[in-house]
Scaffold this motif. Structure first.
Motif, mmCIF file in Angstrom:
data_model
loop_
_atom_site.group_PDB
_atom_site.id
_atom_site.type_symbol
_atom_site.label_atom_id
_atom_site.label_comp_id
_atom_site.label_asym_id
_atom_site.label_seq_id
_atom_site.Cartn_x
_atom_site.Cartn_y
_atom_site.Cartn_z
ATOM 1 N N ALA A 347 0.823 -1.204 0.000
ATOM 2 C CA ALA A 347 0.000 0.000 0.000
ATOM 3 C C ALA A 347 0.859 1.257 0.000
ATOM 4 C CB ALA A 347 -0.937 -0.011 1.201
ATOM 5 N N ASP A 348 1.928 1.243 0.768
ATOM 6 C CA ASP A 348 2.817 2.405 0.804
ATOM 7 C C ASP A 348 3.474 2.627 -0.560
ATOM 8 O OD1 ASP A 348 4.341 4.450 2.458
ATOM 9 O OD2 ASP A 348 5.999 3.259 1.676
ATOM 10 N N SER A 349 3.937 1.547 -1.191
ATOM 11 C CA SER A 349 4.551 1.677 -2.523
ATOM 12 C C SER A 349 3.536 2.171 -3.548
ATOM 13 C CB SER A 349 5.131 0.329 -2.966
ATOM 14 O OG SER A 349 6.131 -0.114 -2.069
ATOM 15 N N TYR A 350 2.308 1.657 -3.463
ATOM 16 C CA TYR A 350 1.262 2.080 -4.395
ATOM 17 C C TYR A 350 0.957 3.573 -4.233
ATOM 18 C CZ TYR A 350 -3.383 2.524 -6.490
ATOM 19 O OH TYR A 350 -4.455 2.942 -7.235
ATOM 20 N N ASN A 351 0.814 4.020 -3.002
ATOM 21 C CA ASN A 351 0.508 5.438 -2.767
ATOM 22 C C ASN A 351 1.636 6.345 -3.251
ATOM 23 O OD1 ASN A 351 -2.028 4.975 -1.602
ATOM 24 N ND2 ASN A 351 -1.156 4.661 0.429
ATOM 25 N N LYS A 352 2.876 5.889 -3.103
ATOM 26 C CA LYS A 352 3.998 6.704 -3.585
ATOM 27 C C LYS A 352 4.003 6.792 -5.102
ATOM 28 C CE LYS A 352 7.045 6.019 0.383
ATOM 29 N NZ LYS A 352 8.283 5.383 0.883
ATOM 30 N N GLU A 353 3.736 5.669 -5.777
ATOM 31 C CA GLU A 353 3.671 5.697 -7.247
ATOM 32 C C GLU A 353 2.516 6.574 -7.703
ATOM 33 O OE1 GLU A 353 5.854 4.626 -9.164
ATOM 34 O OE2 GLU A 353 6.972 3.097 -8.074
ATOM 35 N N LEU A 354 1.381 6.492 -6.994
ATOM 36 C CA LEU A 354 0.223 7.310 -7.348
ATOM 37 C C LEU A 354 0.534 8.797 -7.154
ATOM 38 C CD1 LEU A 354 -2.545 6.358 -8.357
ATOM 39 C CD2 LEU A 354 -3.429 6.711 -6.055
ATOM 40 N N LYS A 355 1.264 9.119 -6.095
ATOM 41 C CA LYS A 355 1.656 10.508 -5.851
ATOM 42 C C LYS A 355 2.594 10.994 -6.947
ATOM 43 C CE LYS A 355 3.869 13.508 -2.426
ATOM 44 N NZ LYS A 355 4.577 13.561 -1.118
ATOM 45 N N THR A 356 3.524 10.141 -7.355
ATOM 46 C CA THR A 356 4.456 10.518 -8.422
ATOM 47 C C THR A 356 3.713 10.807 -9.724
ATOM 48 O OG1 THR A 356 6.214 9.167 -7.448
ATOM 49 C CG2 THR A 356 6.443 9.748 -9.767
ATOM 50 N N LEU A 357 2.750 9.948 -10.055
ATOM 51 C CA LEU A 357 1.970 10.161 -11.270
ATOM 52 C C LEU A 357 1.120 11.426 -11.170
ATOM 53 C CD1 LEU A 357 0.809 6.496 -11.967
ATOM 54 C CD2 LEU A 357 2.401 7.836 -13.350
ATOM 55 N N GLY A 358 0.613 11.716 -9.964
ATOM 56 C CA GLY A 358 -0.212 12.905 -9.785
ATOM 57 C C GLY A 358 0.567 14.202 -9.878
ATOM 58 N N GLU A 359 1.881 14.148 -9.604
ATOM 59 C CA GLU A 359 2.694 15.365 -9.669
ATOM 60 C C GLU A 359 3.042 15.753 -11.098
ATOM 61 O OE1 GLU A 359 6.004 14.366 -7.253
ATOM 62 O OE2 GLU A 359 4.990 14.835 -5.354
ATOM 63 N N ASP A 360 2.960 14.829 -12.045
ATOM 64 C CA ASP A 360 3.258 15.137 -13.442
ATOM 65 C C ASP A 360 2.034 15.761 -14.102
ATOM 66 O OD1 ASP A 360 5.782 14.034 -13.195
ATOM 67 O OD2 ASP A 360 5.078 12.023 -13.736
ATOM 68 N N PRO A 361 2.242 16.688 -15.025
ATOM 69 C CA PRO A 361 1.097 17.259 -15.764
ATOM 70 C C PRO A 361 0.361 16.156 -16.519
ATOM 71 C CG PRO A 361 3.084 18.558 -16.131
ATOM 72 C CD PRO A 361 3.517 17.317 -15.399
ATOM 73 N N PRO A 362 -0.950 16.224 -16.607
ATOM 74 C CA PRO A 362 -1.707 15.155 -17.274
ATOM 75 C C PRO A 362 -1.282 14.944 -18.726
ATOM 76 C CG PRO A 362 -3.174 16.608 -16.036
ATOM 77 C CD PRO A 362 -1.825 17.249 -16.036
ATOM 78 N N GLN A 363 -0.880 16.013 -19.405
ATOM 79 C CA GLN A 363 -0.513 15.922 -20.815
ATOM 80 C C GLN A 363 1.003 15.930 -21.012
ATOM 81 O OE1 GLN A 363 -2.868 15.355 -22.993
ATOM 82 N NE2 GLN A 363 -4.418 15.518 -21.372
ATOM 83 N N LEU A 364 1.761 15.473 -19.995
ATOM 84 C CA LEU A 364 3.218 15.556 -20.083
ATOM 85 C C LEU A 364 3.762 14.809 -21.292
ATOM 86 C CD1 LEU A 364 6.007 16.269 -18.944
ATOM 87 C CD2 LEU A 364 5.860 14.195 -17.539
ATOM 88 N N LEU A 365 3.333 13.570 -21.484
ATOM 89 C CA LEU A 365 3.878 12.772 -22.579
ATOM 90 C C LEU A 365 3.497 13.357 -23.937
ATOM 91 C CD1 LEU A 365 3.430 9.120 -21.297
ATOM 92 C CD2 LEU A 365 5.409 10.619 -21.130
ATOM 93 N N ALA A 366 2.268 13.835 -24.064
ATOM 94 C CA ALA A 366 1.863 14.461 -25.327
ATOM 95 C C ALA A 366 2.680 15.720 -25.586
ATOM 96 C CB ALA A 366 0.373 14.777 -25.294
#
Length: 442
Positions: A347-366
């Motif tokens: 759960a801790d690892s999942y929340n950290k990955e989710l936080k990392t994804l949330g910090e990136d702009p939604p359209q970063l890859l585009a």
């Protein structure tokens, strides 16, 4: 010629047959090329996975043992036959004739023994059912993870191939010009080095793609080299309940804990059975005997036999059963703590990955992809230095790899949590728009 004309038939029939065959082949090709949803792949694995059939047969084995445990033993039929010589007290021979004995005995267990054996067999059936459900959940999560790995490998390979193609196109243009100074020559070598590196990354992504496809085919029970295309998926990454709720779910639904508790109950029944077995079973039944020598004699009665518990009182078996009961209790305590640790860690690892994804702009890859394309156009016009050009291309690939890795890690931790808690925390992703890939790019 006449035979050939007869065999060939009317031209109209031949054309119709050819049309039907071409339609059938086109339909088969389109069906084979149609992207598969994760849910359909999971259902196929439930039908064809050979290990799943093994667990299903384990239930049949346990049910057969349960039936045996509740069955009475067969009666024992025994007989004796011989001859008898009759002499008087004076030694005078009086006659000879046959003698015989026949008996039928049924074994009666000590009260409660058969009930305990049936209860132990019932726990074994429950363990087999738990094992089947545990494997089904593990299979579902593994197939879902493999599908996401496959889609991510496709995106990595596509991005690396795209940038490599740009470098190759530029190298082909630079080769055609005679450089007046060493700068274009050095830039060409920079592009060649980057192209070789990116080509290696694309090869690694394709290798990962093939490896995921082979394992997916293995789990589905189909030929290893069968091609499969997974439909693009909408990634569902929910917010988790708190640790206490996850652990509470696991306490009642975790398959490992259910197995340990069933084994503990089963071992407690074995202790009672070992104590019960210190009392012997009894064989009771009718018998008849007869002889025909001087006159005819018949005898009817009951026979009873049992072992005397003088030396072997089953104390060693009871002591061993109690020790195994203590071991089962210790194993359950350890399993509870182990499950709690794994839940908190996942759960801790999942929340950290989710936080990392949330910090990136939604359209970063585009945005990175558009910037890489813009840099390519401007470098060709001479408006951009080689360092900036190669840097934005590298950042485009690195950003793609970072986002894909974070999503895969989050999905893997989520699958581990579902296995540990026995709770479905998310639904299998629904197919996304055909214009989008796993990374969310258009």
């Amino acid at each position: 010629m006449a035979n050939l004309q007869v065999l060939s038939g009317p031209p109209l029939q031949v054309k119709c047959l050819g049309l039907l065959l071409s339609c059938a082949l086109s339909l088969a090709a389109s069906a084979a090329a149609k992207p598969r949803s994760i849910a359909s792949l999971v259902e196929e694995a439930y039908l064809k996975n050979p290990e799943l059939h093994f667990y299903e047969q384990e239930i049949a084995v346990a049910q057969g043992d349960r039936r045996t445990a509740g069955t009475w033993p067969n009666p024992d039929l025994s007989g004796q036959i011989g001859a008898k010589v009759y002499n008087s007290l004076g030694g005078r021979y009086e006659g000879t004739g046959p003698v015989w004995t026949v008996s039928l005995a049924e074994t009666f267990e000590f009260p409660g023994r058969v009930t305990l054996r049936k209860a132990i067999a019932d726990r074994q059936v429950a363990l087999a059912r738990i094992g089947l459900e545990q494997f089904r959940l593990s299979l579902r999560n593994r197939i879902e993870t493999l599908c996401y790995r496959l889609l991510a490998a496709q995106d990595r390979a596509a991005a690396a191939t795209e940038v490599t193609r740009r470098f190759r196109d530029l190298i082909a243009v630079l080769v055609l010009h005679e450089p007046a100074d060493p700068t274009p020559f050095i830039e060409m070598r920079i592009l060649e080095g980057n192209a070789a590196t990116l080509n290696r990354r694309a090869t690694q992504a394709r290798t990962e793609l093939q490896s995921a496809q082979f394992e997916l085919n293995f789990l589905r029970g189909v030929p290893m080299n069968q091609q499969v295309e997974v439909a693009g998926q909408n990634i569902n990454l929910p917010t988790l309940p708190d640790f206490g709720q996850l652990i509470a779910h696991a306490d009642g639904r975790n398959f490992d804990l259910q197995t340990r508790r069933a084994e503990l109950e089963q071992q407690g029944l074995r202790v009672r059975l070992a104590h019960n077995e210190q009392w012997p079973s009894v064989k009771v039944g009718p018998y008849t005997a007869g002889e025909n020598v001087i006159d005819s004699k018949r005898e009817l009665g009951l026979t009873l036999s049992m072992s005397l518990p003088l030396w072997n009182q089953a104390q060693g078996s009871e002591q061993a059963a109690k020790a195994r009961l203590n071991q089962a209790g210790a194993s359950l305590d350890k399993a509870v703590r182990e499950v709690e640790r794994e839940i908190i860690n996942a759960a801790d690892s999942y929340n950290k990955e989710l936080k990392t994804l949330g910090e990136d702009p939604p359209q970063l890859l585009a945005q990175l992809r558009d910037a890489a394309k813009l840099a390519d156009d401007n470098y060709r016009l001479g408006a951009l230095p080689i360092s900036t050009y190669t840097e934005i291309q590298s950042q485009y690939l690195a950003g793609t790899d970072s986002v894909l890795s974070a999503r895969l890690n989050a999905l893997q931790n989520l699958a581990n949590l579902e296995y540990l808690t026995g709770e479905q925390l998310h639904g299998i992703g629904l197919p996304s728009s055909p214009s989008k890939d796993f990374s969310g790019k258009e």
